[in-house]
Design a protein around this motif. Structure first.
Motif, mmCIF file in Angstrom:
data_model
loop_
_atom_site.group_PDB
_atom_site.id
_atom_site.type_symbol
_atom_site.label_atom_id
_atom_site.label_comp_id
_atom_site.label_asym_id
_atom_site.label_seq_id
_atom_site.Cartn_x
_atom_site.Cartn_y
_atom_site.Cartn_z
ATOM 1 N N SER A 1 -36.293 -55.868 -22.569
ATOM 2 C CA SER A 1 -37.227 -54.593 -23.736
ATOM 3 C C SER A 1 -36.812 -53.559 -24.498
ATOM 4 O O SER A 1 -36.797 -53.462 -25.606
ATOM 5 N N SER A 2 -35.201 -52.921 -23.895
ATOM 6 C CA SER A 2 -34.539 -52.409 -24.670
ATOM 7 C C SER A 2 -32.816 -52.336 -24.110
ATOM 8 O O SER A 2 -32.818 -52.670 -23.638
ATOM 9 N N ILE A 3 -32.005 -51.650 -25.881
ATOM 10 C CA ILE A 3 -30.820 -51.383 -24.926
ATOM 11 C C ILE A 3 -30.678 -50.778 -23.763
ATOM 12 O O ILE A 3 -30.194 -51.368 -22.673
ATOM 13 N N VAL A 4 -31.831 -50.267 -23.350
ATOM 14 C CA VAL A 4 -31.148 -49.250 -22.254
ATOM 15 C C VAL A 4 -31.718 -50.186 -20.502
ATOM 16 O O VAL A 4 -30.761 -50.029 -19.960
ATOM 17 N N SER A 5 -32.945 -51.150 -20.782
ATOM 18 C CA SER A 5 -33.053 -51.820 -20.081
ATOM 19 C C SER A 5 -31.952 -52.668 -19.237
ATOM 20 O O SER A 5 -31.752 -53.313 -18.568
ATOM 21 N N GLU A 6 -31.592 -53.503 -20.373
ATOM 22 C CA GLU A 6 -30.623 -54.432 -20.971
ATOM 23 C C GLU A 6 -29.138 -54.101 -20.275
ATOM 24 O O GLU A 6 -28.809 -54.810 -19.275
ATOM 25 N N TRP A 7 -28.722 -52.915 -20.458
ATOM 26 C CA TRP A 7 -27.232 -52.494 -20.114
ATOM 27 C C TRP A 7 -26.953 -50.950 -19.536
ATOM 28 O O TRP A 7 -26.085 -51.183 -19.194
ATOM 29 N N GLY A 8 -28.183 -51.152 -18.655
ATOM 30 C CA GLY A 8 -28.691 -50.363 -17.363
ATOM 31 C C GLY A 8 -28.393 -48.700 -17.725
ATOM 32 O O GLY A 8 -27.278 -47.848 -17.223
ATOM 33 N N LEU A 9 -28.435 -47.702 -19.705
ATOM 34 C CA LEU A 9 -27.748 -47.225 -20.071
ATOM 35 C C LEU A 9 -28.950 -45.348 -19.362
ATOM 36 O O LEU A 9 -29.876 -44.997 -20.325
ATOM 37 N N ILE A 10 -28.773 -45.235 -18.030
ATOM 38 C CA ILE A 10 -29.498 -44.193 -17.406
ATOM 39 C C ILE A 10 -28.108 -43.585 -16.263
ATOM 40 O O ILE A 10 -27.558 -44.002 -16.353
ATOM 41 N N CYS A 11 -29.200 -42.459 -15.739
ATOM 42 C CA CYS A 11 -28.405 -41.256 -14.847
ATOM 43 C C CYS A 11 -27.240 -40.843 -15.455
ATOM 44 O O CYS A 11 -26.720 -40.807 -16.993
ATOM 45 N N GLY A 12 -25.888 -42.027 -14.950
ATOM 46 C CA GLY A 12 -24.904 -41.368 -15.647
ATOM 47 C C GLY A 12 -24.565 -41.579 -16.979
ATOM 48 O O GLY A 12 -23.384 -41.775 -17.973
ATOM 49 N N GLU A 13 -24.962 -42.909 -17.298
ATOM 50 C CA GLU A 13 -24.847 -43.532 -18.404
ATOM 51 C C GLU A 13 -26.185 -43.327 -20.058
ATOM 52 O O GLU A 13 -25.556 -43.669 -21.279
ATOM 53 N N LYS A 14 -26.424 -42.248 -19.583
ATOM 54 C CA LYS A 14 -27.514 -41.731 -20.458
ATOM 55 C C LYS A 14 -27.117 -41.639 -21.324
ATOM 56 O O LYS A 14 -27.540 -41.491 -22.652
ATOM 57 N N TYR A 15 -25.865 -41.011 -21.338
ATOM 58 C CA TYR A 15 -25.249 -40.251 -22.998
ATOM 59 C C TYR A 15 -25.149 -41.011 -23.559
ATOM 60 O O TYR A 15 -25.097 -41.036 -25.148
ATOM 61 N N LYS A 16 -25.090 -42.352 -23.596
ATOM 62 C CA LYS A 16 -24.663 -43.318 -24.586
ATOM 63 C C LYS A 16 -25.465 -43.399 -24.950
ATOM 64 O O LYS A 16 -25.556 -43.757 -26.953
ATOM 65 N N VAL A 17 -26.950 -42.841 -25.035
ATOM 66 C CA VAL A 17 -27.937 -43.555 -26.463
ATOM 67 C C VAL A 17 -28.062 -42.609 -26.950
ATOM 68 O O VAL A 17 -27.972 -42.707 -28.301
ATOM 69 N N GLY A 18 -27.402 -41.509 -26.739
ATOM 70 C CA GLY A 18 -27.250 -39.993 -27.707
ATOM 71 C C GLY A 18 -26.180 -40.163 -28.491
ATOM 72 O O GLY A 18 -26.124 -40.132 -29.712
#
Length: 506
Positions: free
Chosen positions: A92-109
């Motif tokens: 559904s999004s790049i966040v869910s596909e590549w696990g961009l949460i918690c310590g990886e959340k900065y990558k969205v920014g």
């Protein structure tokens, strides 16, 4: 009157030569059927820019989660699959596909900043190219082709870093879409109609955002979303651009007088008028006495940002325009980013916000030629700054939270009007030979403000309002040092604008 460099004169062969503005107002028509058709077809490109820019709201979002465990109170929020899963699946999004949460959340920014950084570079590059050999139509053709290619490639990005690179490249081409479309749409319009026409281009951008909300609602996969939002650029390239005309002003400054006259004749004929056979175009500030027809075709007037900085008249205008556009962008994008923090339906929120900006454009268009560019810019920026300051004070003294929300809505209303008004104002401050280059610099300043805005938003709930308030008020005060351009000639050359300023000071 005889000293006005824009008045028609007669050379030794009995040919009357005049500026584009005078020919439009006196003979061809300032905004007739030709300009309306050309304006609409060109401004559709703004909707394409909205699709490529705002798609990140949906493709880079963090989806909701659903509990798949018997005990939903002891789940690890940083580990998908450990008792919970993404609503809509991992695609559904790049966040869910590549696990961009918690310590990886900065990558969205990082992706968002990289995109706007690409816009910053692209605005300068295509601003220069559209003033030089590519022209307005040629540059618009190139950026639409690149947008469709990069957008489609983004839909099959195998990794986060590939996605980031492709978003940078998309930003690079997107940075040239708006400014090329704006200048191409407004340059064939007469001076008395140019302000309202220029403001109307931004309805297409807001319309593009509204359309995007509908597309995203029906295509929930981020990969399919990129395919659907990239195909319109390809269709525009194949179906619309062949029917667009190059700007007669660009033809004129490149020494292609015959082609410029062909466009003017087409404008006149379509508008139901007729140009006298003894009329020809001239650059403003041009000495007609020694001009021969053969010499006209070989003369090319060109300029660059270096020329803007060398001139006392345009140097101060450029510096002020960059500062004002930067401050405006920080406030506009900063206030807009608060939408993603609202716990409401994202599709409805984006749609409502796009529609909410429309009254700002309408009111600005209504008052633009009544009060002028300068007073309106000052008023809308200061109004936005004052309400943002009020929002800051509301937070400090703990007043009802709804009041702060109202302050933010009025703040973005005022800054949305300013943001779009500055496009018209900036374009009118500079002559044709450097207009897109100068507008490109202003666009770069806007993109730099867009990059900085997220960094301001993360500072908390209260402090950003203070910074937005100061930015709006300071920006409004800086506008005081710019000249009014309402009903003033749209100069073609550096010599023309300097001569025009000398005439004003006499």
């Amino acid at each position: 009157m005889a000293s006005d460099p824009l008045l028609s004169r007669s050379n030794g062969n009995g040919i009357k030569r005049m500026s584009v503005d005078n020919m439009l107002s006196g003979y061809a028509g300032e905004f007739g059927r030709w300009q309306l058709r050309h304006f609409v077809l060109t401004s559709v490109a703004w909707s394409l820019e909205a699709l490529h820019t705002m798609v990140m709201i949906f493709s880079d979002k963090e989806p909701d989660r659903v509990c798949t465990s018997m005990d939903c109170t002891a789940l690890d929020p940083c580990r998908p699959g450990s008792g919970w899963d993404w609503v809509g699946g991992t695609g559904s999004s790049i966040v869910s596909e590549w696990g961009l949460i918690c310590g990886e959340k900065y990558k969205v920014g990082i992706v968002q900043s990289v995109f706007f950084f690409g816009c910053l570079i692209g605005g300068g590059v295509f601003g220069h190219l559209s003033d030089s050999f590519l022209g307005r139509k040629g540059s618009l053709t190139v950026v639409c082709a690149l947008n469709s290619i990069f957008g489609l490639l983004t839909s099959v990005a195998p990794s986060y870093w590939t996605y980031t690179i492709l978003r940078f490249l998309t930003g690079f081409s997107t940075g040239g879409v708006g400014l090329c479309a704006f200048v191409l749409a407004t340059e064939p319009v007469g001076s008395s109609k140019r302000g309202v026409a220029g403001m109307s281009t931004f309805y297409f951008f807001s319309g593009g955002i509204a359309i995007l909300a509908g597309i995203a609602y029906n295509f929930r996969s981020w990969r399919s979303l990129y395919v659907v939002t990239s195909l319109p650029s390809l269709l525009y390239l194949l179906i619309v651009i062949p029917f667009l005309s190059e700007s007669p002003r660009w033809y004129l400054v490149r020494g292609k007088v015959a082609k410029a006259m062909d466009v003017m004749r087409d404008i006149s004929k379509t508008n139901g008028n007729e140009l006298p056979s003894d009329l020809s175009l001239k650059l403003d500030g041009e000495d007609n006495k020694d001009q021969e027809a053969g010499q006209e075709e070989n003369k090319i007037s060109s300029g660059s940002i270096v020329d803007v900085l060398k001139s006392r008249v345009t140097r101060s205008r450029l510096i002020l325009s960059i500062a004002i556009n930067f401050l405006c962008s920080v406030v506009y994008y900063g206030l807009s980013l608060n939408v993603v923090n609202l716990k409401t339906n994202l599709y409805a929120s984006v749609l409502i916000n796009s529609v909410a900006e429309l009254p700002a454009y309408a009111l600005t268009a209504l008052f633009l030629d009544r009060f002028g560019r300068k007073p309106l810019s000052i008023g809308t920026m200061v109004m936005s700054g004052l309400f943002c300051t009020a929002g800051f004070l509301v937070g400090v003294f703990g007043v009802i939270e709804v009041i702060r929300m109202v302050c933010g809505v009025i703040g973005i209303f005022g800054m949305a009007a300013t943001y779009n008004l500055l496009f018209i104002y900036t374009a009118e401050l500079f002559p044709t030979v450097v207009r897109n280059a100068a507008l490109g610099c202003a666009t770069q300043a806007c993109q730099l403000g867009a990059v900085a805005a997220p960094l301001v938003v993360v500072l908390g709930k209260t402090f950003p309002f203070a910074l937005f308030g100061v930015s709006g008020i300071v920006g409004g005060l800086l506008v005081c040092y710019l000249p009014e351009t309402m009903n003033k000639p749209l100069y073609d050359t550096m010599d023309g604008i300097e001569e025009g300023e000398r005439e004003i000071l006499k």
